[in-house]
Design an enzyme around this catalytic site. Structure first.
Site, mmCIF file in Angstrom:
data_model
loop_
_atom_site.group_PDB
_atom_site.id
_atom_site.type_symbol
_atom_site.label_atom_id
_atom_site.label_comp_id
_atom_site.label_asym_id
_atom_site.label_seq_id
_atom_site.Cartn_x
_atom_site.Cartn_y
_atom_site.Cartn_z
ATOM 1 N N HIS A 275 -5.224 35.106 -31.901
ATOM 2 C CA HIS A 275 -5.251 33.702 -31.522
ATOM 3 C C HIS A 275 -5.523 32.813 -32.734
ATOM 4 C CE1 HIS A 275 -6.019 34.441 -26.945
ATOM 5 N NE2 HIS A 275 -5.017 35.151 -27.438
ATOM 6 N N GLU A 277 -7.656 30.440 -33.131
ATOM 7 C CA GLU A 277 -9.081 30.326 -33.434
ATOM 8 C C GLU A 277 -9.577 31.546 -34.204
ATOM 9 O OE1 GLU A 277 -8.470 28.670 -29.181
ATOM 10 O OE2 GLU A 277 -7.547 30.139 -30.520
ATOM 11 N N CYS A 302 -9.609 30.299 -25.253
ATOM 12 C CA CYS A 302 -9.755 31.214 -24.123
ATOM 13 C C CYS A 302 -11.177 31.777 -24.106
ATOM 14 C CB CYS A 302 -8.733 32.346 -24.227
ATOM 15 S SG CYS A 302 -9.048 33.500 -25.582
ATOM 16 N N CYS A 305 -12.040 34.004 -27.208
ATOM 17 C CA CYS A 305 -12.272 33.222 -28.429
ATOM 18 C C CYS A 305 -13.573 32.436 -28.342
ATOM 19 C CB CYS A 305 -11.103 32.275 -28.672
ATOM 20 S SG CYS A 305 -9.621 33.090 -29.306
#
Length: 360
Positions: A275, A277, A302, A305
């Site tokens: 992801h 992040e 999410c 994360c």
């Protein structure tokens, strides 16, 4: 502040210029050009709803000489002189409708006090405004509708001189369908065109735009996400989602889960994409994050994360778009003391501001 106005024939740009001058203390500046091909559409008595450009022999065409200021000396033979004039008086308010080419616009856009506003209207509305001009009502040589359409198309779409490339670069875009001048002025007042915050993005706007730019590098087949990690208003790292280094890009079949179109939250254990992040956190490293770091992400993180964000000590998370796990993420951040807020951008471009006859 210098506001530039551009748009189609009879769209209302000179009426907006009059509004700024009459109600907000702006002074209009003029940039000369070759008017030999303007034709009858280029003429006006200055009193109609859409005031047309004054002719080359107007008393306002007086060169700007040695910085002297009089009420007549607001016409310039080139963009450099106009900018030199405004730069020395940037705290005052100026407006111009004489942006003829992209080269002129490029020069204006380099200055931090300039903003471009485009004004448009349906061709049927613009045709009625053209017909309503007093000189066109009396003149036997007034253009027909077909001639007006051809002139309008040339004005906007000509490969050599069309204004469409300029209009597409406007910071603010207005759709003016109003037929009532008082209503138009009242609506313009609500738009707050004189707000100087429009000249420079806020820190939130700036970092969120960087996050959106980072997202353009994403190769994930499910969605593009970009992230920027900031501390003390300085970028620490950026990230976007996609497969890890050394693996085939997701867009080339590198992640079977994403390429199979699995639903949100389904099959995450088999997803090979990192992801945005996570990439930003890995790039920064814990020692560079420290207290006070802010994470900007164009999509709410999410749950997975959010746990990692909490662990490395991020103080605040700012996101733009919602995600399916917003509730779970918010709960984690609340318990961990991480501030979470959604960024709501100021409308600067893209969809038109609508100025309609029945607008409240």
């Amino acid at each position: 502040m210098l506001i530039g106005l551009c748009g189609g024939i009879c769209a209302g740009k000179r009426t907006v210029a009059n509004y700024l001058c009459e109600h907000h203390g702006f002074t209009q500046l003029y940039l000369q050009q070759d008017t030999s091909q303007e034709g009858p559409i280029g003429s006006s008595n200055g009193k109609s709803h859409e005031n047309a450009k004054e002719g080359p022999n107007s008393t306002r065409i007086v060169p700007y000489i040695n910085g002297a200021i009089t009420h007549k000396q607001h016409s310039f033979t080139n963009t450099e002189d106009l900018l030199d004039f405004v730069t020395k008086r940037w705290r005052e308010r100026w407006v111009t409708t004489d942006i003829h080419t992209e080269s002129i616009l490029d020069k204006l856009l380099r200055r931090p006090f300039f903003i471009l506003v485009s004004i448009d209207a349906p061709v049927s509305v613009r045709w009625k405004r053209f017909q309503a001009r007093p000189q066109n009502q009396k003149s036997s040589s007034s253009l027909t509708l077909e001639e007006f359409l051809l002139k309008s198309d040339e004005h906007l779409y000509s490969p050599e001189s069309g204004l469409l490339p300029l209009i597409s670069r406007a910071t603010i875009r207005l759709l003016n369908t109003s037929s009532d001048l008082a209503h138009l002025y009242a609506t313009l007042g609500k738009l707050d065109l004189t707000n100087e915050d429009r000249l420079r993005p806020s820190w939130d706007q700036y970092f969120m735009q960087l996050a959106s730019l980072a997202a353009q590098r994403s190769n994930c087949m499910k969605r593009r996400v970009g992230c920027v990690l900031v501390r003390e208003k300085r970028v620490i790292s950026t990230g976007y989602n996609g497969t890890p280094r050394g693996l085939r890009n997701c867009g080339e079949g590198g992640c079977p889960r994403c390429n199979e179109g699995q639903g949100s939250g389904v099959g995450l254990g088999t997803c090979l994409c990192i992801h945005a992040e996570e990439n930003a956190l890995l790039e920064a490293g814990r020692e560079r994050i420290r207290e006070g770091a802010i994470l900007y992400c164009d999509t709410c993180p999410c749950l997975t994360c959010s746990i990692k964000i909490t662990q490395v000590g991020i103080s605040e998370v700012v996101y733009s778009q919602s995600y399916s796990m917003d509730g779970e993420t918010a709960a984690v951040f609340k318990e961990a003391g991480v501030r979470l807020r959604q960024f709501v951008p100021v409308r600067r471009s893209g969809p038109f501001y609508k100025i309609t006859a029945n607008q409240a």
